[in-house]
Design a protein around this motif. Structure first.
Motif, PDB file in Angstrom:
ATOM      1  N   GLU A 176       1.047  -1.216  -0.054  1.00  0.00           N
ATOM      2  CA  GLU A 176       0.184  -0.047   0.010  1.00  0.00           C
ATOM      3  C   GLU A 176       0.790   1.316  -0.153  1.00  0.00           C
ATOM      4  N   GLY A 177       2.277   1.019  -0.158  1.00  0.00           N
ATOM      5  CA  GLY A 177       3.077   2.369  -0.423  1.00  0.00           C
ATOM      6  C   GLY A 177       3.914   2.523   0.959  1.00  0.00           C
ATOM      7  N   GLY A 178       3.470   1.916   2.316  1.00  0.00           N
ATOM      8  CA  GLY A 178       4.217   2.245   3.527  1.00  0.00           C
ATOM      9  C   GLY A 178       4.211   3.496   3.655  1.00  0.00           C
ATOM     10  N   LEU A 179       5.435   3.804   4.621  1.00  0.00           N
ATOM     11  CA  LEU A 179       5.532   4.929   5.241  1.00  0.00           C
ATOM     12  C   LEU A 179       6.341   6.026   4.340  1.00  0.00           C
ATOM     13  N   LEU A 180       6.672   5.452   3.022  1.00  0.00           N
ATOM     14  CA  LEU A 180       7.225   6.114   2.031  1.00  0.00           C
ATOM     15  C   LEU A 180       6.454   6.821   1.114  1.00  0.00           C
ATOM     16  N   CYS A 229      19.990   5.104   0.020  1.00  0.00           N
ATOM     17  CA  CYS A 229      20.801   5.991   0.323  1.00  0.00           C
ATOM     18  C   CYS A 229      20.099   7.220   1.118  1.00  0.00           C
ATOM     19  N   TYR A 230      20.843   7.865   2.009  1.00  0.00           N
ATOM     20  CA  TYR A 230      20.316   9.139   2.881  1.00  0.00           C
ATOM     21  C   TYR A 230      20.605  10.433   2.426  1.00  0.00           C
ATOM     22  N   CYS A 231      19.460  11.167   2.152  1.00  0.00           N
ATOM     23  CA  CYS A 231      19.904  12.472   1.683  1.00  0.00           C
ATOM     24  C   CYS A 231      19.520  13.675   2.764  1.00  0.00           C
ATOM     25  N   GLY A 232      19.973  13.589   4.160  1.00  0.00           N
ATOM     26  CA  GLY A 232      19.695  14.598   5.095  1.00  0.00           C
ATOM     27  C   GLY A 232      18.271  14.060   5.671  1.00  0.00           C
ATOM     28  N   TYR A 233      17.148  14.829   5.430  1.00  0.00           N
ATOM     29  CA  TYR A 233      15.653  14.539   5.717  1.00  0.00           C
ATOM     30  C   TYR A 233      14.844  14.034   4.419  1.00  0.00           C
ATOM     31  N   ARG A 234      15.413  13.862   3.489  1.00  0.00           N
ATOM     32  CA  ARG A 234      14.884  13.523   2.047  1.00  0.00           C
ATOM     33  C   ARG A 234      15.304  12.005   1.933  1.00  0.00           C
ATOM     34  N   VAL A 235      14.221  11.226   1.559  1.00  0.00           N
ATOM     35  CA  VAL A 235      14.698   9.769   0.957  1.00  0.00           C
ATOM     36  C   VAL A 235      14.626   9.548  -0.577  1.00  0.00           C
ATOM     37  N   CYS A 236      15.770   9.054  -0.889  1.00  0.00           N
ATOM     38  CA  CYS A 236      16.015   8.645  -2.280  1.00  0.00           C
ATOM     39  C   CYS A 236      16.031   7.173  -2.262  1.00  0.00           C
ATOM     40  N   ALA A 237      14.875   6.378  -2.478  1.00  0.00           N
ATOM     41  CA  ALA A 237      14.640   4.975  -2.580  1.00  0.00           C
ATOM     42  C   ALA A 237      14.133   4.655  -3.764  1.00  0.00           C
ATOM     43  N   LEU A 238      14.158   3.708  -4.612  1.00  0.00           N
ATOM     44  CA  LEU A 238      13.831   3.109  -5.584  1.00  0.00           C
ATOM     45  C   LEU A 238      12.772   2.173  -5.274  1.00  0.00           C
ATOM     46  N   GLU A 239      11.539   2.362  -6.143  1.00  0.00           N
ATOM     47  CA  GLU A 239      10.466   1.119  -5.675  1.00  0.00           C
ATOM     48  C   GLU A 239      10.732  -0.057  -6.274  1.00  0.00           C
ATOM     49  N   MET A 259      15.532  -6.872   1.913  1.00  0.00           N
ATOM     50  CA  MET A 259      16.337  -7.951   2.479  1.00  0.00           C
ATOM     51  C   MET A 259      15.503  -9.106   2.053  1.00  0.00           C
ATOM     52  N   GLU A 260      14.150  -8.895   2.258  1.00  0.00           N
ATOM     53  CA  GLU A 260      13.102 -10.089   2.000  1.00  0.00           C
ATOM     54  C   GLU A 260      13.147 -10.577   0.674  1.00  0.00           C
ATOM     55  N   GLU A 261      13.091  -9.427  -0.260  1.00  0.00           N
ATOM     56  CA  GLU A 261      13.180  -9.756  -1.427  1.00  0.00           C
ATOM     57  C   GLU A 261      14.451 -10.503  -2.122  1.00  0.00           C
ATOM     58  N   MET A 262      15.514  -9.997  -1.469  1.00  0.00           N
ATOM     59  CA  MET A 262      16.834 -10.805  -1.838  1.00  0.00           C
ATOM     60  C   MET A 262      16.685 -12.003  -1.404  1.00  0.00           C
ATOM     61  N   ARG A 263      16.182 -12.283  -0.150  1.00  0.00           N
ATOM     62  CA  ARG A 263      16.453 -13.749   0.229  1.00  0.00           C
ATOM     63  C   ARG A 263      15.466 -14.534  -0.657  1.00  0.00           C
ATOM     64  N   ALA A 264      14.332 -13.954  -0.873  1.00  0.00           N
ATOM     65  CA  ALA A 264      13.581 -14.904  -1.888  1.00  0.00           C
ATOM     66  C   ALA A 264      14.168 -15.152  -3.374  1.00  0.00           C
ATOM     67  N   GLN A 306      13.417   7.531   9.441  1.00  0.00           N
ATOM     68  CA  GLN A 306      13.971   6.380   9.936  1.00  0.00           C
ATOM     69  C   GLN A 306      13.144   5.007   9.756  1.00  0.00           C
ATOM     70  N   ALA A 307      11.920   4.982  10.262  1.00  0.00           N
ATOM     71  CA  ALA A 307      11.227   4.010  10.100  1.00  0.00           C
ATOM     72  C   ALA A 307      10.960   3.470   8.698  1.00  0.00           C
ATOM     73  N   SER A 308      10.659   4.630   7.857  1.00  0.00           N
ATOM     74  CA  SER A 308      10.394   4.124   6.513  1.00  0.00           C
ATOM     75  C   SER A 308      11.747   3.713   5.684  1.00  0.00           C
ATOM     76  N   LEU A 309      12.899   4.089   6.397  1.00  0.00           N
ATOM     77  CA  LEU A 309      14.233   3.587   5.678  1.00  0.00           C
ATOM     78  C   LEU A 309      14.120   2.087   6.331  1.00  0.00           C
ATOM     79  N   GLY A 310      13.967   1.815   7.487  1.00  0.00           N
ATOM     80  CA  GLY A 310      14.030   0.407   7.943  1.00  0.00           C
ATOM     81  C   GLY A 310      12.975  -0.570   7.286  1.00  0.00           C
ATOM     82  N   GLN A 311      11.885   0.288   6.969  1.00  0.00           N
ATOM     83  CA  GLN A 311      11.009  -0.644   6.393  1.00  0.00           C
ATOM     84  C   GLN A 311      11.521  -1.108   4.858  1.00  0.00           C
ATOM     85  N   LEU A 312      11.829  -0.407   3.986  1.00  0.00           N
ATOM     86  CA  LEU A 312      12.590  -0.333   2.987  1.00  0.00           C
ATOM     87  C   LEU A 312      13.744  -1.332   3.063  1.00  0.00           C
TER      88      LEU A 312
END
Length: 507
Positions: A399-403, A497-507, A464-469, A453-459
């Motif tokens: 559903e998109g998560g915290l991101l 990666c971390y950019c201050g308070y902005r999240v740079c994550a690929l879906e 990791m789950e995806e890589m394990r699968a 931080q919670a969103s980064l941990g969730q990502l």
């Protein structure tokens, strides 16, 4: 006859003499030698000049003073007769001429003396007259100076009198107004709540502005007097009675002002529905005397359709969030907010034109309007758009998560800042629209680090789950579980990666 002829000849001989005398006298170079030489040359005969040496030797001595050559005397010819037969006539003529000249000289001298005497007398008179004139002019200047001084003194006195008269007139006008106010105050000093026996001024709709002004003056005067009575210690019964009487008057005035204000607001609303700007402006000016027109400003803003029409608020929600049950994406939200905020700017701009034409203090009304837009319309939409997620039960990544929440927050913050700048350009008085916009996101910004931080941990866990699968599938097919697992961990670190308070994550 012969004697008469002789006199005529003598006069003819005398005429050139007189003419010559007058001419020479006027020129100032008169000479008797020249005069007589000219007379004799006309009468003496001409003799041939001898050209011998002796005559030439003595030629320089034979020249008369008048320029006439001296004729040499010939003794042999003298016996023959007189050499100058006209000498006797000339001598008598010369004697007569001398006597006449002497007479003329005496006459001229007499006339000159009389003229000098007369000129001297006139000159003395003239000098005396000039002295008297100078003395008179000096006296005239002194009179003018005194007159100017008196005029200045009179002008100063007149100015002082004018000031006193103006002050007296102002005092008289103030006293007259005070008397009128006291009369009106006595009308309000009746029974509490009894407003039926007031003057026609307070019930005449055509004199509402005058009635409002007088009511405010009476109210201020009564409240000020009650304040003085409250500060002073009451020592006599009259003070207490006066205080109670003014309290009754203040209460009645308050009731009348409330009733008058409600009447004006009703008239203002009716004119607003008919778009009669002149009537609205008249009511707004009168209402400005009540609490500086705050009630009229707030009433106008509160009755705008965008604040009281529920359909407008529901349309805002559908424009930004879409239909109920539909998937919300940051791109759709950005487009919806842009459209909604453009509509809000257009509405505020139209209202600004009406406010400038109606209210005496348009900047204050614009500040109230913009504040109401941000606090009601924008805040209501942001409360529905930015629902804080729980950090205990995180939304699933499907559903998109915290991101998704963080992206919605970034889009809403950026678009709302643009709205604040546009509102400032339209006009918002002294309102700190940028500060008010920041306050809308204050609660979200305070908890932003925890959510990121919670969103980064969730990502990270999701990756990791995806890589394990993937590793599980690779190990079952090729038996190389260890190598593929290490490659998967390295790949996951490269995608986050971390950019201050902005999240740079690929879906």
């Amino acid at each position: 006859m012969g004697q008469r002829k002789t006199e005529i000849q003598n006069l003819n001989l005398l005429t050139p003499f007189l003419l010559f005398l007058i001419q020479r006298t006027s020129r100032g170079d008169f000479s008797f030698d020249g005069l007589f030489g000219n007379l004799v040359n006309e009468l003496l005969p001409s003799f041939p000049e001898e050209e011998d040496d002796s005559s030439e030797a003595h030629a320089g001595n034979d020249i008369l003073p008048n320029g006439t050559a001296r004729i040499p005397y010939d003794a042999s010819k003298s016996a023959q007769g007189p050499l100058f037969p006209e000498v006797d006539a000339l001598l008598s003529l010369f004697k007569d001429s001398c006597r006449e000249l002497v007479d003329l000289q005496q006459q001229i001298d007499g006339k000159l003396y009389n003229l000098k005497k007369e000129v001297s007398i006139q000159d003395s008179k003239h000098r005396k007259t000039l002295a008297e004139l100078e003395k008179g002019v000096d006296g005239l200047f002194d009179s003018f100076a005194r007159l100017d001084s008196r005029i200045s003194s009179v002008a100063q006195t007149a100015a002082k009198i004018g000031d006193h008269l103006q002050s007296a007139d102002a005092q008289r006008e103030t006293a007259s107004q005070t008397i009128e106010l006291i009369k009106y105050l006595m009308e309000f000093n009746g029974s509490p709540g009894d407003l039926m026996e007031l003057s026609a001024l307070f019930s005449d709709d055509s004199r509402v502005a005058e009635a409002a002004s007088i009511a405010q003056k009476l109210r201020s005067f009564a409240e000020e007097d009650i304040g003085r009575q409250g500060i002073a210690v009451p020592s006599v019964v009259e003070n207490a009675t006066a205080s109670r009487g003014l309290e009754v008057a203040v209460a009645n005035l308050q009731d009348y002002c409330n009733e008058l204000e409600n009447r004006l607001l009703s008239r203002f609303d009716a004119a607003s529905q008919r778009r009669e700007l002149s009537t609205m402006s008249e009511c707004a000016k009168i209402l400005s005397q009540f609490n500086r027109g705050t009630s009229a400003m707030q009433h106008y803003v509160a009755t705008r359709p965008m604040f009281i029409d529920l359909e407008v608020m529901n349309a805002d929600t559908r424009l930004v969030l879409g239909d109920p049950g539909s998937q919300v994406s940051p791109s759709n939200v950005a487009r919806g907010l842009s459209s909604l905020y453009r509509e809000i700017i257009d509405t505020v701009r139209k209202e600004a034109a009406t406010i400038m034409a109606v209210f005496p203090s348009p900047n204050d009304v614009m500040a109230i309007l913009v504040q109401r837009v941000l606090e009601q319309r924008v805040t209501g939409l942001l409360d529905k758009l930015l629902v804080k997620p729980s950090l205990v039960n995180l939304a699933p990544m499907e559903e998109g998560g915290l991101l998704l929440y963080l992206r919605m927050l970034a889009v809403a913050y950026e678009k709302t800042q643009e709205l604040a700048r546009d509102l400032r350009a339209v006009g918002c008085g002294d309102l700190d629209v940028e500060g008010l916009t920041e306050a809308l996101f204050l609660a979200h910004k305070d908890e932003y680090p925890e959510h990121e931080q919670a969103s980064l941990g969730q990502l990270y866990h999701a990756k990791m789950e995806e890589m394990r699968a993937e590793n599980q599938q690779l190990s079952e097919s090729s038996g190389t579980i260890g190598r593929s697992k290490g490659a998967s961990v390295a790949s996951s670190h490269q995608q986050i990666c971390y950019c201050g308070y902005r999240v740079c994550a690929l879906e």
